[in-house]
Motif scaffolding. Structure first.
Motif, PDB file in Angstrom:
ATOM      1  N   ILE A 108      14.245  69.008 104.279  1.00 60.64           N
ATOM      2  CA  ILE A 108      14.990  68.028 103.588  1.00 60.64           C
ATOM      3  C   ILE A 108      15.409  66.767 104.303  1.00 60.64           C
ATOM      4  CG2 ILE A 108      17.145  67.854 102.083  1.00 60.64           C
ATOM      5  CD1 ILE A 108      15.026  69.857 101.109  1.00 60.64           C
ATOM      6  N   LEU A 109      14.997  65.603 103.632  1.00 60.38           N
ATOM      7  CA  LEU A 109      14.966  64.237 104.329  1.00 60.38           C
ATOM      8  C   LEU A 109      16.008  63.384 103.902  1.00 60.38           C
ATOM      9  CD1 LEU A 109      11.182  63.453 104.747  1.00 60.38           C
ATOM     10  CD2 LEU A 109      12.716  64.889 106.200  1.00 60.38           C
ATOM     11  N   SER A 110      16.718  63.660 102.547  1.00 61.58           N
ATOM     12  CA  SER A 110      17.385  62.682 102.177  1.00 61.58           C
ATOM     13  C   SER A 110      18.494  63.446 100.821  1.00 61.58           C
ATOM     14  CB  SER A 110      16.886  61.423 101.458  1.00 61.58           C
ATOM     15  OG  SER A 110      15.927  61.762 100.554  1.00 61.58           O
ATOM     16  N   LEU A 111      19.475  63.009 100.985  1.00 59.69           N
ATOM     17  CA  LEU A 111      20.551  63.641  99.848  1.00 59.69           C
ATOM     18  C   LEU A 111      21.356  62.502  99.387  1.00 59.69           C
ATOM     19  CD1 LEU A 111      22.067  66.764 101.609  1.00 59.69           C
ATOM     20  CD2 LEU A 111      20.187  66.794  99.709  1.00 59.69           C
ATOM     21  N   ILE A 112      21.823  62.438  97.945  1.00 60.81           N
ATOM     22  CA  ILE A 112      22.590  61.703  97.383  1.00 60.81           C
ATOM     23  C   ILE A 112      23.368  62.111  96.322  1.00 60.81           C
ATOM     24  CG2 ILE A 112      21.748  59.269  97.956  1.00 60.81           C
ATOM     25  CD1 ILE A 112      20.709  59.278  94.894  1.00 60.81           C
ATOM     26  N   LEU A 113      24.452  61.801  95.858  1.00 61.05           N
ATOM     27  CA  LEU A 113      25.506  62.525  94.742  1.00 61.05           C
ATOM     28  C   LEU A 113      25.521  61.350  93.614  1.00 61.05           C
ATOM     29  CD1 LEU A 113      28.134  63.856  96.850  1.00 61.05           C
ATOM     30  CD2 LEU A 113      26.302  65.201  95.381  1.00 61.05           C
ATOM     31  N   THR A 114      25.444  61.796  92.543  1.00 64.00           N
ATOM     32  CA  THR A 114      25.826  60.839  91.340  1.00 64.00           C
ATOM     33  C   THR A 114      26.341  61.762  90.252  1.00 64.00           C
ATOM     34  OG1 THR A 114      24.785  59.385  89.748  1.00 64.00           O
ATOM     35  CG2 THR A 114      23.461  61.019  90.683  1.00 64.00           C
ATOM     36  N   GLY A 115      27.554  61.574  90.035  1.00 70.21           N
ATOM     37  CA  GLY A 115      28.209  62.276  88.790  1.00 70.21           C
ATOM     38  C   GLY A 115      28.171  63.632  89.223  1.00 70.21           C
ATOM     39  N   ASN A 116      27.661  64.581  88.254  1.00 72.18           N
ATOM     40  CA  ASN A 116      27.767  65.995  88.391  1.00 72.18           C
ATOM     41  C   ASN A 116      26.516  66.390  89.221  1.00 72.18           C
ATOM     42  OD1 ASN A 116      30.124  66.604  87.388  1.00 72.18           O
ATOM     43  ND2 ASN A 116      29.534  66.285  85.271  1.00 72.18           N
ATOM     44  N   HIS A 117      25.531  65.802  89.691  1.00 71.40           N
ATOM     45  CA  HIS A 117      24.382  66.117  90.259  1.00 71.40           C
ATOM     46  C   HIS A 117      24.245  65.836  91.548  1.00 71.40           C
ATOM     47  CE1 HIS A 117      23.569  65.925  85.557  1.00 71.40           C
ATOM     48  NE2 HIS A 117      22.735  67.197  86.181  1.00 71.40           N
ATOM     49  N   LEU A 118      23.307  66.469  92.383  1.00 74.68           N
ATOM     50  CA  LEU A 118      22.789  66.334  93.575  1.00 74.68           C
ATOM     51  C   LEU A 118      21.293  65.932  93.609  1.00 74.68           C
ATOM     52  CD1 LEU A 118      23.405  66.129  96.736  1.00 74.68           C
ATOM     53  CD2 LEU A 118      22.745  68.804  96.728  1.00 74.68           C
ATOM     54  N   PHE A 119      20.904  64.865  94.198  1.00 80.52           N
ATOM     55  CA  PHE A 119      19.519  64.624  94.390  1.00 80.52           C
ATOM     56  C   PHE A 119      19.142  64.920  95.635  1.00 80.52           C
ATOM     57  CE2 PHE A 119      20.675  62.563  90.396  1.00 80.52           C
ATOM     58  CZ  PHE A 119      19.520  62.517  89.761  1.00 80.52           C
ATOM     59  N   SER A 120      17.745  65.446  95.959  1.00 86.81           N
ATOM     60  CA  SER A 120      17.408  65.757  97.183  1.00 86.81           C
ATOM     61  C   SER A 120      15.834  65.218  97.342  1.00 86.81           C
ATOM     62  CB  SER A 120      17.230  67.079  97.480  1.00 86.81           C
ATOM     63  OG  SER A 120      16.760  67.928  96.699  1.00 86.81           O
ATOM     64  N   GLY A 121      15.407  64.694  98.483  1.00 88.70           N
ATOM     65  CA  GLY A 121      14.251  64.389  98.752  1.00 88.70           C
ATOM     66  C   GLY A 121      13.545  64.949  99.986  1.00 88.70           C
ATOM     67  N   SER A 122      12.168  65.355  99.992  1.00 91.75           N
ATOM     68  CA  SER A 122      11.724  66.226 100.915  1.00 91.75           C
ATOM     69  C   SER A 122      10.414  65.799 101.370  1.00 91.75           C
ATOM     70  CB  SER A 122      11.542  67.753 100.442  1.00 91.75           C
ATOM     71  OG  SER A 122      10.468  67.620  99.494  1.00 91.75           O
ATOM     72  N   SER A 123       9.957  66.405 102.526  1.00 89.03           N
ATOM     73  CA  SER A 123       8.660  65.949 103.127  1.00 89.03           C
ATOM     74  C   SER A 123       7.576  66.494 102.430  1.00 89.03           C
ATOM     75  CB  SER A 123       8.829  66.532 104.775  1.00 89.03           C
ATOM     76  OG  SER A 123       8.942  67.951 104.508  1.00 89.03           O
ATOM     77  N   SER A 124       7.938  67.371 101.300  1.00 89.24           N
ATOM     78  CA  SER A 124       6.832  67.935 100.446  1.00 89.24           C
ATOM     79  C   SER A 124       6.480  67.113  99.141  1.00 89.24           C
ATOM     80  CB  SER A 124       7.223  69.373  99.981  1.00 89.24           C
ATOM     81  OG  SER A 124       7.636  70.256 100.901  1.00 89.24           O
ATOM     82  N   ASN A 125       7.048  65.643  99.480  1.00 91.92           N
ATOM     83  CA  ASN A 125       6.856  64.592  98.279  1.00 91.92           C
ATOM     84  C   ASN A 125       7.454  64.788  96.990  1.00 91.92           C
ATOM     85  OD1 ASN A 125       4.901  64.259 100.267  1.00 91.92           O
ATOM     86  ND2 ASN A 125       3.315  64.507  99.043  1.00 91.92           N
ATOM     87  N   LEU A 126       8.689  65.855  97.010  1.00 92.24           N
ATOM     88  CA  LEU A 126       9.492  66.189  95.833  1.00 92.24           C
ATOM     89  C   LEU A 126      10.850  65.488  95.904  1.00 92.24           C
ATOM     90  CD1 LEU A 126       8.634  69.952  95.826  1.00 92.24           C
ATOM     91  CD2 LEU A 126       7.656  68.087  94.230  1.00 92.24           C
ATOM     92  N   ILE A 127      11.272  64.988  94.629  1.00 92.80           N
ATOM     93  CA  ILE A 127      12.608  64.905  94.249  1.00 92.80           C
ATOM     94  C   ILE A 127      13.233  65.777  93.414  1.00 92.80           C
ATOM     95  CG2 ILE A 127      14.353  63.220  93.414  1.00 92.80           C
ATOM     96  CD1 ILE A 127      12.372  60.803  94.127  1.00 92.80           C
ATOM     97  N   HIS A 128      14.264  66.554  93.894  1.00 93.25           N
ATOM     98  CA  HIS A 128      14.840  67.545  92.889  1.00 93.25           C
ATOM     99  C   HIS A 128      16.040  67.291  92.487  1.00 93.25           C
ATOM    100  CE1 HIS A 128      11.937  70.617  93.735  1.00 93.25           C
ATOM    101  NE2 HIS A 128      12.291  70.466  95.038  1.00 93.25           N
ATOM    102  N   ARG A 129      16.658  67.383  91.404  1.00 94.38           N
ATOM    103  CA  ARG A 129      18.116  67.022  90.819  1.00 94.38           C
ATOM    104  C   ARG A 129      18.531  68.394  90.717  1.00 94.38           C
ATOM    105  NH1 ARG A 129      19.556  65.055  84.910  1.00 94.38           N
ATOM    106  NH2 ARG A 129      19.562  67.249  84.378  1.00 94.38           N
ATOM    107  N   TRP A 130      19.800  68.775  91.287  1.00 98.19           N
ATOM    108  CA  TRP A 130      20.661  69.971  91.366  1.00 98.19           C
ATOM    109  C   TRP A 130      22.069  69.558  90.701  1.00 98.19           C
ATOM    110  CZ3 TRP A 130      17.174  73.284  93.281  1.00 98.19           C
ATOM    111  CH2 TRP A 130      16.021  72.984  94.457  1.00 98.19           C
TER     112      TRP A 130
END
Length: 423
Positions: free
Chosen positions: A80-102
């Protein structure tokens, strides 16, 4: 959807001053389980010679409470290389070339989808431009712009845009030499994009790169307005902005540089270079309320500087006033929200700090439980019973999200006692 979610109990270690008004919430601990693989991580760090001799000690935690790690997210990601918060969601960026919204507060009955989008390269950094636009910096030297909607995340464009590239490619003056026998137009980064920042009025986007440059983009049409080449002597690791318009960059060259936009020349000029660190500076955070810059280095030391409002030309833009000691290895990330300072380290811990009267910082808590270096953090103040988020008169609640090279994202609920920071 990225997979099924299984809620299971788990164990994390947590040390922090406890809130006497809070009930024990260990029964609410949850774990969101996915499979992951971890690559080996080996590094060495320089000595703590970056610590100014006049700055020495920091207070350690004096109390412990039961674990308050609410849940762990285990994506199908290596790091896990990056995290940001916006509203009710958490976004993550990874070394696996993925952006997730949680969801920020998932539970076993939640039917909200975990949205995932695949990129072409590792996601080094994330930043919000506005409520529905997110930007990402990548290992492949590109910046990507995404549109957020209820059902997914859609690509808008990549930077530099096609229009930018076409208008620059025809003229020789737009090319810069990046290495022997190779040139690129000045709107391109030629190494990984390591950090992103957005101006307070949302009109400008700043990108920093390991190519030693930072660039400025107009957020309305994503046109590249300026490139400051050779801003440092080595890779730039972080870039942040103050509400006053100052730009701070930190680098593997052990320096922090201060820049400001010159309206007359229409470009950024260097106004100060800070050399108090003796090892690579990995992370920066700025407190606009106190005009304080906190920097973290490979030595494991964080140094706090404050604006010198009485600068007569000799004192410099920033003055060192405190050192934050406690981490045993490199500082990889720093965040400031209100009175809380959070730092993540290669020693696999997150430390929580609070400023006291007399311009001193104290470590008030240590979050333990990651199996790898803590690479990124996201922090938000939690609403109180009255909904104002100002605390209960004695302290304030926060949610701290930590992303690690072990592939996990952990969510922690913490309570930090308020303190007078005058003086």
């Amino acid at each position: 959807m990225v997979g099924n979610i299984n809620f299971q109990p788990f164990s994390c270690s947590f040390r922090l001053f406890s809130n006497p008004k809070d009930d024990h919430e260990s029964s609410n601990l949850r774990s969101l389980s996915f499979s992951f693989s971890q690559d080996s991580f080996n590094s060495s760090f320089s000595s703590r010679s970056s610590l100014p001799p006049s700055l020495s000690t920091v207070i350690t935690p004096s109390n412990t409470v039961n674990p308050d790690c609410l849940f762990t997210i285990k994506p199908n990601s290596c790091h896990i290389l990056s995290l940001i918060l916006t509203g009710n969601h958490l976004f993550s960026g990874s070394s696996s070339n993925l952006i997730h919204r949680w969801p920020r507060h998932p539970d076993a009955t939640s039917d909200e989808e975990f949205i995932s989008v695949r990129c072409n390269s590792a996601v080094k950094c994330l930043q919000m431009v506005n409520d529905d636009i997110i930007i990402s910096g990548h290992q492949d030297n590109k910046i990507r712009v995404w549109k957020i909607n209820k059902v997914g995340i859609d690509i808008v464009t990549s930077l530099p845009t096609l229009k930018d590239r076409l208008t620059k490619v025809l003229f020789a003056k737009n090319y810069v030499t990046i290495r022997r026998h190779k040139k690129l137009t000045w709107v391109h980064h030629n190494d990984a994009v390591s950090s992103l920042a957005v101006s307070v009025d949302k009109s400008r986007i700043y990108s920093a790169s390991w190519d030693r440059s930072f660039k400025v983009w107009r957020s309305s049409d994503f046109k590249c307005l300026e490139s400051v080449s050779n801003a440092h002597d080595d890779a730039i690791n972080a870039i942040i902005l103050s509400d006053e318009g100052f730009v701070y960059t930190s680098s593997a060259d052990r320096k922090i540089k201060v820049w400001r936009f010159n309206q007359q020349d229409r470009k950024h000029n260097l106004i100060n270079s800070l050399t108090h660190h003796k090892s690579a500076v990995n992370a920066l955070a700025y407190d606009n309320n106190l005009s304080v810059l906190i920097s973290g280095a490979c030595s494991g030391v964080m140094i706090a500087c404050e604006r010198n409002f009485f600068d007569d030309g000799d004192g410099g833009h920033m003055m060192v006033f405190a050192a934050l000691l406690g981490h045993r290895k490199a500082i990889l990330c720093v965040k400031i929200v209100n009175e809380l300072v959070c730092s993540g380290s290669a020693d696999k811990t997150v430390r929580l700090w609070r400023r006291f009267a007399g311009k001193s910082y104290s470590c008030v808590g240590v979050l333990e439980g990651h199996g790898g270096p803590v690479k990124c953090l996201a922090v938000a103040a939690e609403s109180d019973d009255d909904g104002d988020g100002d605390g209960d008169g004695e302290g304030r609640k926060y949610m701290v999200y930590s992303g690690s090279l072990d592939g996990d994202i952990k969510a922690w609920k913490v309570w930090v006692p308020l303190a007078n920071v005058d003086g």
